[in-house]
Write a protein that holds these residues in place. Structure first.
Motif, mmCIF file in Angstrom:
data_model
loop_
_atom_site.group_PDB
_atom_site.id
_atom_site.type_symbol
_atom_site.label_atom_id
_atom_site.label_comp_id
_atom_site.label_asym_id
_atom_site.label_seq_id
_atom_site.Cartn_x
_atom_site.Cartn_y
_atom_site.Cartn_z
ATOM 1 N N VAL A 8 0.852 -1.192 0.000
ATOM 2 C CA VAL A 8 0.000 0.000 0.000
ATOM 3 C C VAL A 8 0.879 1.230 0.000
ATOM 4 O O VAL A 8 2.004 1.213 0.514
ATOM 5 C CB VAL A 8 -0.939 0.019 1.230
ATOM 6 C CG1 VAL A 8 -1.938 -1.106 1.164
ATOM 7 C CG2 VAL A 8 -0.146 -0.003 2.520
ATOM 8 N N LYS A 9 0.389 2.281 -0.610
ATOM 9 C CA LYS A 9 1.122 3.536 -0.616
ATOM 10 C C LYS A 9 0.134 4.683 -0.560
ATOM 11 O O LYS A 9 -1.049 4.545 -0.894
ATOM 12 C CB LYS A 9 2.010 3.659 -1.858
ATOM 13 C CG LYS A 9 1.281 3.882 -3.154
ATOM 14 C CD LYS A 9 2.264 4.156 -4.285
ATOM 15 C CE LYS A 9 1.537 4.523 -5.568
ATOM 16 N NZ LYS A 9 2.481 4.854 -6.660
ATOM 17 N N LYS A 10 0.664 5.846 -0.139
ATOM 18 C CA LYS A 10 -0.160 7.035 -0.001
ATOM 19 C C LYS A 10 0.106 7.953 -1.184
ATOM 20 O O LYS A 10 1.251 8.247 -1.496
ATOM 21 C CB LYS A 10 0.178 7.752 1.312
ATOM 22 C CG LYS A 10 -0.808 8.839 1.704
ATOM 23 C CD LYS A 10 -0.471 9.380 3.102
ATOM 24 C CE LYS A 10 -1.483 10.413 3.542
ATOM 25 N NZ LYS A 10 -1.188 10.931 4.896
ATOM 26 N N THR A 11 -0.934 8.404 -1.860
ATOM 27 C CA THR A 11 -0.781 9.293 -3.004
ATOM 28 C C THR A 11 -0.556 10.720 -2.535
ATOM 29 O O THR A 11 -0.688 11.039 -1.344
ATOM 30 C CB THR A 11 -2.033 9.249 -3.903
ATOM 31 O OG1 THR A 11 -3.131 9.810 -3.180
ATOM 32 C CG2 THR A 11 -2.354 7.811 -4.303
ATOM 33 N N LYS A 12 -0.222 11.597 -3.496
ATOM 34 C CA LYS A 12 0.014 13.000 -3.150
ATOM 35 C C LYS A 12 -1.226 13.669 -2.588
ATOM 36 O O LYS A 12 -1.147 14.625 -1.812
ATOM 37 C CB LYS A 12 0.506 13.764 -4.380
ATOM 38 C CG LYS A 12 1.911 13.395 -4.801
ATOM 39 C CD LYS A 12 2.359 14.242 -5.979
ATOM 40 C CE LYS A 12 3.799 13.921 -6.359
ATOM 41 N NZ LYS A 12 4.266 14.729 -7.510
ATOM 42 N N ARG A 13 -2.404 13.170 -2.976
ATOM 43 C CA ARG A 13 -3.649 13.761 -2.491
ATOM 44 C C ARG A 13 -4.097 13.163 -1.155
ATOM 45 O O ARG A 13 -5.151 13.515 -0.637
ATOM 46 C CB ARG A 13 -4.748 13.588 -3.538
ATOM 47 C CG ARG A 13 -4.460 14.366 -4.821
ATOM 48 C CD ARG A 13 -5.644 14.285 -5.770
ATOM 49 N NE ARG A 13 -5.415 15.088 -6.967
ATOM 50 C CZ ARG A 13 -6.305 15.224 -7.951
ATOM 51 N NH1 ARG A 13 -7.483 14.616 -7.884
ATOM 52 N NH2 ARG A 13 -6.012 15.974 -9.005
#
Length: 965
Positions: A8-13
């Motif tokens: 899982v990763k966190k997007t810029k938004r």
């Protein structure tokens, strides 16, 4: 075999997304190692592995380093005595993620077949791939993958022992339990009997904070008490905040993150440039507040209460390397506000802070020299960096007698709280102090100038010779071979990237063309040649050599617009009358220059009325139009500034400078300048209209009015009033600033005005509002660099954009992404600045060489007055140097007045713009760099001897012992 890897990763938004990737495993992955095949005894692998003599491994063996060994011991791995290395894919990927420069360095070793470095793709081999277990950290999983791959290699290559190199005690213990042969890097290096000097290259960053000293002599045993007394038993610096507290503080705004920039003339003072560009630079002053930050580190600081804010000091540190801490007491006394050396109380206090944590270390290898040893057998030495903004470094070396008097390279390993100095290790020697080749190498390394030979991979991209323009290429271009084109450049120029033509049209107007070498025809986006040009960024011009951005075949031949040779060009052609542009066109062209002239040759043609040939007449027309363009530009507020430039003449045999003189500016210099500026403005307008979000432009901000304060005060003392509200006002007041009895005053005023300016920067148009496009120095609403693609990569980017705009070519998709363009612009801004500084350092080096064996009395002008020194510019030699006015005992016949500022002794008053006469000579110093000695000859000041110190204090300085940390 197919496996799925998810994370899982966190997007810029801020959204959290799950990513699933397919991971293929095979059982036939080639190891890349020649040992798989039958090899002859003459194979370099067999020869190099057999040649290694290790007391721990007295047998044929292969080495498998873990990630931290590669990261921290890269200087050892680059040593020629290390061979037969298996680099695991797991290790390389982690190194690439954590430290890209180290990754590039280890990849370079793969190209040397004699090193026998091989990559093993263990992450794609079914027998070596390991899944991450539940509750297992990524680091533990990678360590396990390294152990599994090492075990596989040990089984696969039965003729060789496989050695795992790791400094991680837990990893080492688990490897031993698994039956693997494993050593620390220090254990293995110390076992190499043929390379005892290799121990000096070991980094201590991984070896814990416990200091271990081997006292082989009584002197070293006694020296250990010096270390302890100097601070090892106490904590010299405050403790850093934890990572969690740092991130929380930055997020809440209680802490500020930015880059620490130390002062060039005072390493105990600097500023933090916050990532928020709107924030004023924050002053950081004194050893405790700097708290082990090194120039260019990214730090977190805590703002001090406003009643503790301080003032920037007026102190210049000496560069005498025999002092343990030259000038430190000056600043510490001033910070404490003691005596007449107290910091200014008339200046406005500056926002001040203290470093509470390091976000990222930006340490690099540093060049310098070793201080003389305390005793004959001392192995702990103090290293003095050539970069004055970097603190001294303590290293341990058994090569002290060999390295004394040598320029060497040292890397920092760590800096603990209990040590006054950072701890480092020796990397390599460059040559004797004062040797021109060694000193040139120092200035290239210190300014991060890529100067290695072009690799074979890059050279493969060059066209084969003999080369000629193909018929297909001619059809795509406008043929201007019959037009009278000529170039005007400095003498000795071989990289001719611009040429001009001018002819009168039937309607009475003039057609003027600027023709620029079409470098993009030979350098395609994404090619190895293109990547190398991006890395270099710019050609670097030193006094005695040129370091090309592109290979010589292009820079001095195929892309150089030489006389009477057909060349490919990108042309900007105007129809104009006197100073007014009526029409502008851009073409890809084929040209054939009729003449390649120097500025002097072109000027002689213009002035010689008897010459009426086609080239000379074109030059006269160009000169007339250039004068009109220049006048119009100056009326709009363009600045005419100055810099002290010099020209060296060299001997045929020694290659040392035999004469030094200031450069002469002619009308032809301005002729070329005007049309290059006009071409840059025209192209900037075109590419911005077509690509408003990704045009590569160049801007120059108006300096804050406060930058002019000291200059305004100094000018007022001469009865000159400068207007600095805007560029036009400044230009007009500079034009009027004349002193009848001093013809050089106006030039000096322009030189000092230049130093008040901001740095011009490349930027992407999509990252700034249009009001920020303005170029203050040129009074231009929009500007770019188009005219020098041979020596500047931003010009290549501009050429590609222009080619797309006129439908003459396509370009790489990355050129149309503003974020990527801005990243490249940031890189080129750094490269451009470093190239400028390297050029100035080269001038200083050759100026000092010129003065060897000479004693010269010459007139100079004071350019700045500090609390303990004055700076003097010597126009005759384009040299600026410091004259110190206070001796070692802090006594001086001079009194400093910071409001003017000035230094007064009796009836003598030294102020900016004041004339002095000084004596220059090079002082020869044993085991240390020669020093240009400056003595005040006039005005004569009673009690002031040699401008610095009395003979008594000088002898005291020589007897002074260096107290090691």
């Amino acid at each position: 075999m197919l496996k799925s890897r998810s994370f899982v990763k966190k997007t810029k938004r801020g959204a959290v997304v799950k990513v699933v990737r397919e991971h293929y495993l095979r059982d036939d992955v080639w190891t890349g190692w020649q040992g798989e095949k039958r090899v002859s005894c003459a194979d370099p692998f067999v020869e190099n592995v057999a040649a290694r003599k290790s007391t721990l491994c007295p047998f044929k063996h292969l080495l498998v380093p873990d990630t931290n060994v590669v990261l921290h011991q890269i200087d050892v791995l680059e040593f020629h005595g290390i061979a037969g290395l298996i680099l695991l894919q797991t290790v390389l990927e982690e190194v690439k993620h954590r430290n890209l420069p180290v990754y590039k360095r280890i990849r370079e070793q793969l190209d040397d077949q004699n090193r026998c470095f091989y990559v093993l793709s263990n992450e794609h081999h079914k027998d070596m791939y390991v899944e991450r277990e539940k509750d297992e950290s990524a680091n533990d999983r990678n360590d396990r993958a390294i152990r599994v791959a090492t075990a596989w290699c040990a089984h696969k290559f039965a003729d060789y022992k496989v050695v795992l190199l790791t400094n991680d005690n837990a990893n080492k213990e688990k490897a031993s339990l698994a039956g693997l042969l494993t050593f620390t890097m220090r254990q293995y290096v110390e076992s190499l009997s043929d390379y005892p000097e290799l121990v000096d290259k070991l980094s201590q960053a991984e070896e814990g904070n416990t200091k271990v000293y081997m006292y082989t002599h009584r002197a070293e045993y006694l020296q250990s008490f010096l270390f302890q007394r100097d601070g090892d038993s106490e904590k010299v610096f405050p403790e850093y905040l934890s990572s969690a507290r740092l991130h929380a503080g930055i997020k809440s705004g209680k802490l500020v993150q930015g880059t620490y920039q130390a002062k060039r003339n005072n390493y105990l003072e600097g500023f933090m440039l916050a990532q928020d560009s709107d924030r004023q630079p924050i002053l950081i002053q004194g050893r405790q507040n700097i708290n082990r930050a090194v120039h260019d580190d990214i730090v977190a600081i805590e703002m001090l209460p406003e009643n503790e804010w301080s003032y920037s000091s007026d102190i210049v540190f000496r560069e005498d390397v025999e002092d343990a801490e030259p000038g430190e007491d000056d600043l510490e006394t001033a910070i404490a506000g003691k005596g007449k050396n107290a910091l200014s109380k008339t200046k406005e206090r500056e926002p001040s802070g203290k470093v509470v944590g390091i976000i990222k270390r930006n340490w690099r290898p540093y060049c310098g020299i070793l201080l003389p040893a305390l005793t004959k057998h001392t192995i702990s030495r103090i290293f003095v960096p050539a970069e004055k903004r970097v603190p001294r470094i303590r290293i341990t070396t058994r090569q002290g007698t060999t390295l004394d008097g040598q320029r060497i390279v040292v890397s920092i390993d760590e800096w603990s709280r209990s040590s006054k100095y950072p701890q480092g290790h020796f990397v390599k020697a460059l040559g004797p102090v004062g040797d021109k080749d060694a000193e040139n190498e120092v200035l290239l390394l210190e300014h991060e100038i890529p100067h290695q030979q072009f690799s074979e991979n890059v050279l493969k991209d060059l066209p084969s010779m003999p080369w000629s323009i193909s018929a297909e290429e001619r059809q795509k271009r406008v043929d201007l071979r019959d037009v009278c084109v000529c170039s005007v450049d400095p003498p000795g120029c071989t990289d001719i990237d611009d040429a001009l033509h001018c002819r009168q049209l039937s309607n009475g107007n003039f057609e003027v063309g600027v023709h620029i070498a079409d470098v993009t025809h030979f350098i395609r986006p994404g090619s190895p040649l293109d990547k190398e040009a991006i890395n270099r960024g710019t050609t670097v011009y030193l006094v005695d050599r040129r370091i090309d951005m592109v290979p010589e075949l292009l820079s001095s031949n195929l892309c150089s617009l030489r006389a009477n040779e057909e060349r490919l060009a990108m042309s900007c052609i105007w129809e104009m009358n006197e100073g007014t542009i009526l029409q502008t066109k851009f073409h890809k062209t084929v040209i054939k220059s009729k003449a390649a002239l120097t500025y002097e040759e072109a000027q002689l043609r213009i002035d010689d009325k008897s010459k009426v040939d086609e080239v000379t007449e074109a030059l006269r027309l160009l000169n007339s139009l250039a004068k009109a363009l220049r006048q119009k530009r100056l009326e709009n507020g363009a600045l005419v500034l100055a810099s002290p430039e010099v020209r060296f003449d060299f001997g045929d045999e020694s290659h040392d400078p035999i004469n030094l003189d200031s450069k002469e500016m002619r009308e032809t210099n301005h002729l070329v300048e005007e049309f290059m500026l006009l071409a840059n403005i025209s192209v900037a307008t075109k590419i911005h209209n077509d690509f408003p979000d990704c045009a590569v432009l160049r801007r120059h901000q108006q300096p804050p009015l406060g930058k002019f304060d000291s200059l305004l005060r100094a000018a007022q003392l001469k009865g000159i009033r400068l207007e600095v509200d805007n560029g036009k006002a400044l230009a007009q007041s500079l034009a009027k600033a004349e002193l009848p009895d001093d013809p050089y005053f106006n030039t000096l005023l322009r030189i000092l005005s230049t130093r008040c300016m901001m740095q011009a920067l490349y930027f992407c148009s999509g990252t700034e509002p249009e009001e920020n496009f303005y170029h203050y120095g040129l009074a231009a609403s929009i500007y770019t660099h188009f005219t020098s693609p041979i020596r500047r990569y931003p010009d290549i980017m501009v050429h590609r954009l222009l080619a797309v705009a006129i439908s003459a070519d396509t370009t790489h998709p990355d050129m149309l992404v503003s974020r990527k363009v801005q990243e490249l612009c940031n890189h080129f801004n750094h490269r451009h600045r470093m190239a400028q500084l390297a050029g100035r350092a080269s001038v200083q080096l050759h100026t000092q060489i010129f003065f060897k064996g000479k004693v010269v009395c010459v007139e100079g002008y004071i350019t700045s007055v500090q609390r303990n020194a004055i700076s003097i510019l010597i126009p005759r030699y384009g040299l600026e140097t410091s004259l110190f006015l206070r001796d070692d005992e802090k006594k001086s016949v001079f009194t400093f007045n910071e409001q003017v500022p000035s230094q007064t002794a009796g009836s003598v008053r030294l102020t900016v713009f004041g004339k002095v006469k000084v004596r220059l000579q090079v002082e020869k110093r044993e085991l240390r760099p020669d020093k240009l000695k400056v003595e005040l000859v006039w005005p004569q000041v009673a009690g002031f001897n040699e401008g610095v110190s009395s003979p008594k204090n000088e002898s005291k300085r020589k007897r002074k012992k260096v107290a090691l940390d």
